[in-house]
Motif scaffolding. Structure first.
Motif, PDB file in Angstrom:
ATOM      1  N   TYR A 175      43.188  34.155  38.233  1.00  0.00           N
ATOM      2  CA  TYR A 175      41.811  34.687  37.126  1.00  0.00           C
ATOM      3  C   TYR A 175      41.326  33.360  36.800  1.00  0.00           C
ATOM      4  CZ  TYR A 175      40.771  36.882  32.436  1.00  0.00           C
ATOM      5  OH  TYR A 175      39.750  38.065  32.124  1.00  0.00           O
ATOM      6  N   GLN A 179      37.480  34.042  37.187  1.00  0.00           N
ATOM      7  CA  GLN A 179      36.546  33.879  35.773  1.00  0.00           C
ATOM      8  C   GLN A 179      35.400  33.007  35.588  1.00  0.00           C
ATOM      9  OE1 GLN A 179      38.673  33.159  31.804  1.00  0.00           O
ATOM     10  NE2 GLN A 179      37.391  35.202  30.881  1.00  0.00           N
ATOM     11  N   ARG A 224      38.799  43.214  30.823  1.00  0.00           N
ATOM     12  CA  ARG A 224      38.071  41.928  30.246  1.00  0.00           C
ATOM     13  C   ARG A 224      36.510  42.223  30.336  1.00  0.00           C
ATOM     14  NH1 ARG A 224      42.090  37.870  29.067  1.00  0.00           N
ATOM     15  NH2 ARG A 224      43.332  38.672  27.752  1.00  0.00           N
TER      16      ARG A 224
END
Length: 297
Positions: A175, A179, A224
């Motif tokens: 992640y 990201q 998110r």
């Protein structure tokens, strides 16, 4: 220095000399290898349109997801070897067939060769948008190399919880890495822009494939993404997960499809957040018949 002499194109950063035939995690050498090049009609509507997306599926992969739907090329490495010049010809041929775009599927480990092919093809008339269709597991330095070459980024965002990333894809810090890569992608292409025909010309679409038992993880991913990008990107929430015979026996929890009630719950959750720029699927897409045929051994 040739980037393939000390390969750090992906987050595995193997450092192998692919020019001399050394193989790292992905298994690829210095020469391009592709498993399919054809008009593809099973992408999001703004990509496939009516004519199809000019999809080039590259052999090998920088991830080894245990449930991979393209196992034949990601792990068994099926395909055929071609030169950079031949890839440029393929791009031009797909354009001549009426493709809406050039769709580079699992391209990370061949970025230098792809850049060479795009340069050549553009000199000979290639003018289609180019899509970078990726797992999201990318080094920002590699994404930086693509600035000016890629019009549309189509990354996955597979996991929020690192436990699942390690267990199912062997990708520590997935992640965090993804990201950072998405941030760099968005900085290059900005908000989504479409032509009068509805085909995307610029921007980022983030895909998330729901996996059995990971409902909470999916919610965190959607949270998110929307908190960061709002309506500037599209989120593609995918229900097409299909357990294949290649799935190892030690993952019985993945040997089932997503239940419609859980997918509907996620769609309701996304709508409750205010998300309107999203693509969704029906359950007919969760079928092996929607997995393309690949050539080569």
């Amino acid at each position: 220095m040739n980037l393939l002499e000390n390969c750090t194109l992906c987050p595995k950063r193997c450092g192998v000399n692919r020019i001399k035939g050394e193989k790292g995690f992905c298994g690829s050498g210095a020469q391009l290898k592709i498993a399919r090049a054809a008009l593809h009609f099973w992408e999001e509507p703004c990509i496939s349109g009516t004519n199809g997306s000019g999809a080039v599926f590259f052999s090998y992969c920088t991830l080894k997801c245990v449930y991979c739907q393209n196992y034949g090329i990601s792990t068994q490495n099926r395909g055929r070897f071609i030169s950079d010049a031949q890839l440029a010809d393929i791009f031009l041929d797909l354009q001549a067939q009426g493709a809406h775009n050039i769709n580079l599927v699992t391209p990370t480990h061949f970025v230098p060769q792809i850049i060479s092919a795009v340069d050549t093809a553009r000199k000979h008339g290639l003018n289609l948008p180019i899509i970078y269709n990726t797992s999201g597991y990318e080094n920002t330095e590699t994404i930086d190399m693509l600035d000016g070459y890629i019009d549309v980024y189509l990354p996955d965002l597979k996991y929020f919880d690192n436990r699942y990333a390690v267990k199912y894809s062997g990708a520590k810090d997935y992640y965090k890495i993804a990201q950072g890569a998405l941030e760099r992608m968005y900085s290059q292409v900005g908000p989504c822009r479409f032509g009068e025909d509805g085909i995307i010309k610029k921007g980022m679409i983030v895909r998330h494939l729901m996996l059995p038992g990971l409902l909470f993880d999916t919610k965190k991913i959607i949270d998110r993404l929307y908190a960061r990008y709002g309506d500037d990107i599209f989120i593609s929430i995918m229900s097409q997960y299909t357990p294949l015979p290649s799935l190892p026996q030690e993952f019985p929890e993945l040997n089932r499809r997503i239940k419609p009630k859980y997918y509907d719950a996620i769609l309701d959750y996304a709508a409750g957040l205010g998300i309107t720029n999203a693509y969704i699927q029906d359950f007919d897409s969760a079928d092996e018949s929607f997995i393309p045929e690949f050539f080569g051994k």
